[in-house]
Design an enzyme around this catalytic site. Structure first.
Site, mmCIF file in Angstrom:
data_model
loop_
_atom_site.group_PDB
_atom_site.id
_atom_site.type_symbol
_atom_site.label_atom_id
_atom_site.label_comp_id
_atom_site.label_asym_id
_atom_site.label_seq_id
_atom_site.Cartn_x
_atom_site.Cartn_y
_atom_site.Cartn_z
ATOM 1 N N ASP A 1 -0.796 -18.446 -32.701
ATOM 2 C CA ASP A 1 -0.429 -17.671 -31.523
ATOM 3 C C ASP A 1 -1.686 -16.956 -31.032
ATOM 4 O O ASP A 1 -2.447 -17.487 -30.226
ATOM 5 C CB ASP A 1 0.710 -16.717 -31.925
ATOM 6 C CG ASP A 1 1.207 -15.866 -30.773
ATOM 7 O OD1 ASP A 1 0.769 -16.090 -29.639
ATOM 8 O OD2 ASP A 1 2.037 -14.975 -31.002
ATOM 9 N N PHE B 1 8.601 -17.673 -27.666
ATOM 10 C CA PHE B 1 8.857 -17.535 -29.098
ATOM 11 C C PHE B 1 9.764 -18.685 -29.509
ATOM 12 O O PHE B 1 10.853 -18.858 -28.966
ATOM 13 C CB PHE B 1 9.500 -16.189 -29.431
ATOM 14 C CG PHE B 1 9.398 -15.898 -30.894
ATOM 15 C CD1 PHE B 1 8.252 -15.333 -31.419
ATOM 16 C CD2 PHE B 1 10.428 -16.243 -31.762
ATOM 17 C CE1 PHE B 1 8.120 -15.117 -32.792
ATOM 18 C CE2 PHE B 1 10.306 -16.028 -33.125
ATOM 19 C CZ PHE B 1 9.158 -15.460 -33.636
ATOM 20 N N VAL B 2 9.281 -19.515 -30.437
ATOM 21 C CA VAL B 2 10.056 -20.694 -30.833
ATOM 22 C C VAL B 2 10.502 -20.574 -32.293
ATOM 23 O O VAL B 2 9.836 -19.925 -33.102
ATOM 24 C CB VAL B 2 9.264 -22.009 -30.623
ATOM 25 C CG1 VAL B 2 9.069 -22.294 -29.153
ATOM 26 C CG2 VAL B 2 7.930 -21.991 -31.357
ATOM 27 N N ASP C 1 10.644 -19.008 -38.156
ATOM 28 C CA ASP C 1 11.753 -18.058 -38.164
ATOM 29 C C ASP C 1 11.611 -16.961 -37.126
ATOM 30 O O ASP C 1 10.538 -16.763 -36.540
ATOM 31 C CB ASP C 1 11.835 -17.381 -39.536
ATOM 32 C CG ASP C 1 10.729 -16.336 -39.718
ATOM 33 O OD1 ASP C 1 9.566 -16.639 -39.368
ATOM 34 O OD2 ASP C 1 11.031 -15.228 -40.177
HETATM 35 P P1 IMP Z 1 -1.235 -15.380 -35.004
HETATM 36 O O1 IMP Z 1 -2.024 -14.676 -36.076
HETATM 37 O O2 IMP Z 1 -0.953 -14.491 -33.820
HETATM 38 O O3 IMP Z 1 -1.853 -16.701 -34.591
HETATM 39 O O4 IMP Z 1 0.217 -15.669 -35.588
HETATM 40 C C1 IMP Z 1 0.493 -16.748 -36.431
HETATM 41 C C2 IMP Z 1 1.753 -16.483 -37.251
HETATM 42 O O5 IMP Z 1 2.726 -15.722 -36.521
HETATM 43 C C3 IMP Z 1 2.411 -17.815 -37.585
HETATM 44 O O6 IMP Z 1 1.974 -18.309 -38.842
HETATM 45 C C4 IMP Z 1 3.893 -17.464 -37.586
HETATM 46 O O7 IMP Z 1 4.269 -17.013 -38.869
HETATM 47 C C5 IMP Z 1 4.020 -16.325 -36.603
HETATM 48 N N1 IMP Z 1 4.406 -16.792 -35.243
HETATM 49 C C6 IMP Z 1 3.669 -16.737 -34.120
HETATM 50 N N2 IMP Z 1 4.341 -17.230 -33.062
HETATM 51 C C7 IMP Z 1 5.554 -17.615 -33.538
HETATM 52 C C8 IMP Z 1 6.713 -18.210 -32.914
HETATM 53 O O8 IMP Z 1 6.770 -18.510 -31.718
HETATM 54 N N3 IMP Z 1 7.757 -18.455 -33.746
HETATM 55 C C9 IMP Z 1 7.754 -18.168 -35.072
HETATM 56 N N4 IMP Z 1 6.700 -17.611 -35.692
HETATM 57 C C10 IMP Z 1 5.598 -17.328 -34.928
HETATM 58 MG MG MG Z 2 7.746 -15.461 -39.336
#
Ligand code: IMP
Ligand code: MG
Length: 235
Positions: free
Chosen positions: A147, A197-198, A204
């Site tokens: 994300d 958000f998926v 989850d």
């Molecule tokens: P980042 O550090 O912002 O890239 O977030 C990555 C982590 O956030 C992933 O490993 C997921 O656990 C969680 N995450 C981010 N976006 C989503 C989503 O749309 N659905 C579910 N989990 C998400």
């Molecule tokens: Mg999660």
């Protein structure tokens, strides 16, 4: 009889498949969904079978790029919990390549970690008791979704300290960001998706929806319906 010449190259695109912002997903009425989530989902963004097809393409490409010989192994590092299904299916499909090819192979060892944000803002890696084992080894980080990229970037930095021989990242999904600083590019990626958000396929929302096959977009109402009960359990 004239010899048949195949002019079609059987090349599968391994850059992420881009799902455009204008695509709002498929109507739920076409899918077999568990009763307990039907009211919480807006649409199916990516059906399960489609996910499997992309994973097969990723597995083939990883096998082609990273093949090595024993005693070397590719350490496949599953980032739990969201990555567990992707990890399992990807490793199985690499194993299939190992059975089908007899000129090259990719021996693997399997490791499982969890990352947890600490109150002081640090990211803790739980599960790899001896990180020094990573020195001079080939690592493949297997991640569910990227994300803002912060987790994967910190994880990569932390693992670099242990001087692995090589490190690659494969993420099943990467969100397209317009307002966030998302500069991290995984080496392999299944889908680039809009900034929704998926859930589903082990992804989850507060520990709900992991038991759903398809990748779905949540309804706004479901975000508040499944509030965080205890922040310590948020992955
Ligand atoms: P980042 O550090 O912002 O890239 O977030 C990555 C982590 O956030 C992933 O490993 C997921 O656990 C969680 N995450 C981010 N976006 C989503 C989503 O749309 N659905 C579910 N989990 C998400
Ligand atoms: Mg999660």
């Amino acid at each position: 009889m004239a010899e048949m010449k195949s002019t079609v190259e059987n090349r599968i695109q391994t850059d992420p498949l881009v799902i455009s912002d204008s695509f709002e997903g498929y109507s739920l009425t076409y899918f077999n969904l568990p009763l307990h989530y039907r009211d919480d989902l807006q649409s199916v963004l990516i059906p399960y079978g489609f996910v499997q097809d992309r994973i097969e393409a990723l597995a083939n490409q990883i096998f082609a790029d990273l093949h090595i010989n024993l005693p070397e192994q590719l350490i496949c590092l599953c980032v739990l919990k969201g990555g567990y299904r992707f990890f399992s299916d990807l490793v199985s499909k690499i194993q299939l390549n190992n059975r089908l090819h007899n000129r090259r192979s990719l021996p693997m060892s399997l490791e499982f970690i969890r990352t947890q944000n600490q109150p002081n803002g640090q990211l803790e890696i739980i599960g790899l008791s001896d990180l020094h084992r990573l020195k001079n080894r080939n690592i493949l980080i297997i991640q569910d979704i990227i994300d803002t990229s912060s987790r994967v970037e910190i994880l990569k930095q932390k693992l670099e300290d242990f001087q692995p021989k090589s490190m690659h990242v494969v993420s099943l999904f990467k969100k397209r960001q317009s307002d966030k600083d998302c500069i991290f590019k995984p080496d392999y990626c299944g889908f680039e998706i809009p900034d929704h958000f998926v859930v589903g396929y082990a992804l989850d929302h507060n520990e709900y929806f992991r038991d759903l096959e398809h990748i779905c977009i949540l309804k706004e109402s479901a975000v508040s319906k499944y509030k965080i009960i205890d922040k310590r359990f948020a992955e």
